[in-house]
Design an enzyme around this catalytic site. Structure first.
Site, mmCIF file in Angstrom:
data_model
loop_
_atom_site.group_PDB
_atom_site.id
_atom_site.type_symbol
_atom_site.label_atom_id
_atom_site.label_comp_id
_atom_site.label_asym_id
_atom_site.label_seq_id
_atom_site.Cartn_x
_atom_site.Cartn_y
_atom_site.Cartn_z
ATOM 1 C CB SER A 48 34.780 -17.467 4.128
ATOM 2 O OG SER A 48 33.894 -16.808 5.009
ATOM 3 C CD GLU A 49 29.678 -14.936 1.360
ATOM 4 O OE1 GLU A 49 30.180 -16.070 1.536
ATOM 5 O OE2 GLU A 49 28.456 -14.694 1.436
ATOM 6 C CG ASN A 50 34.338 -13.236 5.604
ATOM 7 O OD1 ASN A 50 34.222 -14.321 5.050
ATOM 8 N ND2 ASN A 50 34.661 -13.132 6.872
ATOM 9 C CB SER A 90 36.184 -12.310 -1.943
ATOM 10 O OG SER A 90 35.480 -13.377 -1.361
#
Lengths: 219, 217, 217, 219
Positions: A48-50, A90
């Site tokens: 999840s890129e967050n 990330s």
């Protein structure tokens, strides 16, 4: 086919690309559904890129943690062995070539592997978010989308919307078929047996090269 | 070196026209009381640096909703219709930047680097009017460092010296912004004694933090 | 996806002539058994990337002492007289780089950046024969990314999936190198069950780690 | 004066520069001694470039931790509130202008603030380690050293050894005096009363500008 059937066909077919141990980022919307079809015995880690890997399904009602959401701000859970990190790590994962697959939707995609999915000039400018980095950095880029948008063509000879990235798309999966981006153009490798080649070509601006060993898509 | 201040004392340090960075991702990991304070006081003409413009009623999204932002550096405005409206009307200038570039620009400012060399955006409108350089046959955009007057952050645990520990997906941009602003204010879910955060697990070392305020979680 | 291997299985993956990164600072935070194994097997012609060349009898310093290194990228060789000797005799090529640049070069490789724009070294021999660019009136050296075939790291706790937790000053270059090599081997002081390292405290996420071996601490 | 007296004078004077709350990096050798003279009531945080802030004194015998050493590989301790981090953060602190002071030795330093302390061509090439970043990035650079090296002059009109950094030195502290680097040259602000101005100038290649309000150095 109703929309849910269409989405299921696409998501299921995309999931078949993954190998055991892969790290995958699934975009918001249709791509998110791919998580539901990962084959038995194939362990895929979702990013999840967050800021984490090891994303799991949505929590039970009442068990939501306000600090644990996906990149679409929906509550999620994590699986055992997950790891959290800051946004610089990330995007090091994303830009640095550590993602095996990114799966995204498209406004347009073309036979050169160009992708447009972040704005329609003068109409809608949501911004690129992480999409440009994902498409530039992932080892394989899969576009997962309905073949057309309410009848208007999305698989082009050349995109006319502003690009997300140039020449980065590897595979296009729609409810009509599976197309690989090759130096010669789009190679139709699998088709949905519910459609004829002519019907598929008619919904596609780019000329489709039909694979010699074309197979039926599993639907 | 007492860094513990009240929200009002912290707000006194923020002036109209300043450039502010706000940690968070769609509002998750963002300071609540500090943002509400900015709105109550009507501190405007701000340049905002944040991953997105959140939702109209969530955290820094409310700064846009209340027309306190004259310019924003961000990767995504799609979740806040007011942002698109103000962009089209010309009321707010919007600099859209790929998320991975935005975070590296902030990091570069904090790390004393001259910028970022990224392949992201090559072949797109993002490269327009920007310096590009070739390294070993591949082209990269030179993206400049991005710093702020003030960073407004949220930490889960902050000790009395200012060491910060973030929680889960609320970490995101916070530790990067902590290095890239002249004044760094952290809103703490919990303020703890020095030593209660293991020195090995500190995520933002205290030397980056100027002011600590207590949040209401 | 079983990443747990024996030292001998791990050593089988390392070939003469490879480029290896070794974590550590003057040998602190470096894998012991893997280095001793390289020496026992006499795997040579290596290109070494490490902060320093340690001491003649400490960890990767022994690789130099045993003449297994043909080229080294490092910031300091002063603690290992054998390095200076081999540099002057021409047996070993030495690329001296400022420490902060070296770590950013490794990070850039892992992060997919085209290089590093640093002010460090401007006006010194370090800038010779390197591309320089001007950003907002200030000059920066363009330093290229640095990657390796193999990274040999040491972690305090490593779980069975490969998540790593480092201890105190033994962290140093290890988390950066974990992102910048094709094959990443971590020597663990302790191998623990998945879940024993809090997901929020993982310092190197498991996806970067290919092989875990048990150290002898 | 014996060597220990000389070192004590220099270290004590350097320590007087620090203000409460400062972050300081002390180089190996003489600069390390500065930690012993930090005035009462002034809290200074020491950085160790191998990855932490909050460095304390050497541990008691038998309490050494092999994972807790300074940048010279000597066992140290940490004070309450310390924080550990990786080398990229350590050098972000250094290069990014977050250090209030760096204190280093020199082979040569000159009136333009140039510093040479990392190599003697053909003789000794230890490497620059973190010195180039420290001198480039710290807000204030203090050179702390004996005025000459066994009689040979170190404070030059222009360094002839390879530079560590160009024009970055702010202050030079020796057993003879305190010199500030100014656009006009080296300003002698304090002198050790045991030496005459002529004696100090004789040991200095650069021309010293004597401050109007020159003070005696505390010795």
């Amino acid at each position: 086919m109703d929309t849910n059937q269409i989405k299921a066909i696409i998501a299921k077919r995309v999931a078949m690309e993954f190998k055991d141990g892969n790290l995958v980022n699934l975009g918001i919307g249709l791509p998110t559904l791919v998580a539901n079809y990962i084959p038995e015995g194939v362990e895929v880690t979702l990013q999840s890129e967050n800021g984490f890997i090891g994303m799991g399904p949505a929590p039970e009602a009442g068990k939501e943690d306000p600090d644990l959401v996906n990149a679409g701000a929906q509550y999620v859970t994590v699986n055992p062995g997950a790891a959290f990190f800051d946004s610089s790590i990330s995007f090091s994962i994303i830009r640095g070539g550590h993602l095996d697959f990114t799966v995204l939707g498209a406004l347009q995609v073309d036979e050169k592997g160009n992708l447009a999915n972040w704005m329609i000039p003068g109409k809608k400018v949501p911004g690129m978010g992480g999409a440009m980095d994902l498409v530039t950095g992932a080892k394989k880029v899969i576009v997962a989308m309905t073949h057309t948008a309410k009848g208007s063509i999305k698989i082009m000879k050349e995109c006319n919307l502003p690009l997300t990235a140039k020449g980065q798309v590897d595979l296009i999966v729609t409810e009509m078929g599976v197309m690989e981006v090759t130096p010669k153009g789009l190679l139709l490798k699998e088709k949905n047996p519910q459609f004829t080649l002519e019907e598929i070509q008619k919904q596609t601006e780019a000329r489709l090269i039909v694979a010699e060993d074309i197979k039926d898509m599993e639907i | 070196m007492n860094k513990l201040k009240t929200i009002q004392e912290a707000l006194d340090m923020i002036k109209p026209g300043m450039t502010i960075m706000v940690g968070g991702f769609l509002g998750v990991g963002s300071p609540e009381l500090l943002i509400d304070g900015l709105i109550q006081r009507g501190i405007g003409e701000l340049t905002l640096i944040a991953n997105d413009t959140s939702f109209p009623d969530v955290n820094y999204g409310k700064l846009v909703q209340n027309k306190l932002v004259k310019k924003v550096y961000t990767s995504h405005i799609g979740t806040n219709p007011e942002s698109g409206f103000q962009m089209h009307s010309g009321e707010m200038e919007v600099i859209l930047t790929p998320q991975g570039t935005l975070v590296e620009q902030i990091r570069a400012a904090g790390a004393g680097l001259g910028g970022v060399l990224t392949p992201t955006g090559i072949g797109t409108v993002v490269e327009e009017n920007k310096q590009k350089i070739e390294v070993d046959g591949k082209f990269y955009i030179v993206e400049k460092p991005l710093k702020a007057d003030v960073a407004l952050l949220r930490g889960a645990k902050v000790d009395q010296k200012g060491n910060v520990y973030y929680n889960l997906a609320a970490r995101n941009f916070n530790p990067l912004m902590a290095m890239a602003a002249d004044l760094v204010i952290v809103e703490a879910d919990e303020i703890v004694e020095v030593g209660q955060i293991n020195a090995n697990d500190v995520m933002t070392p205290h030397i980056f933090v100027d002011v600590v305020v207590k949040g209401d979680r």
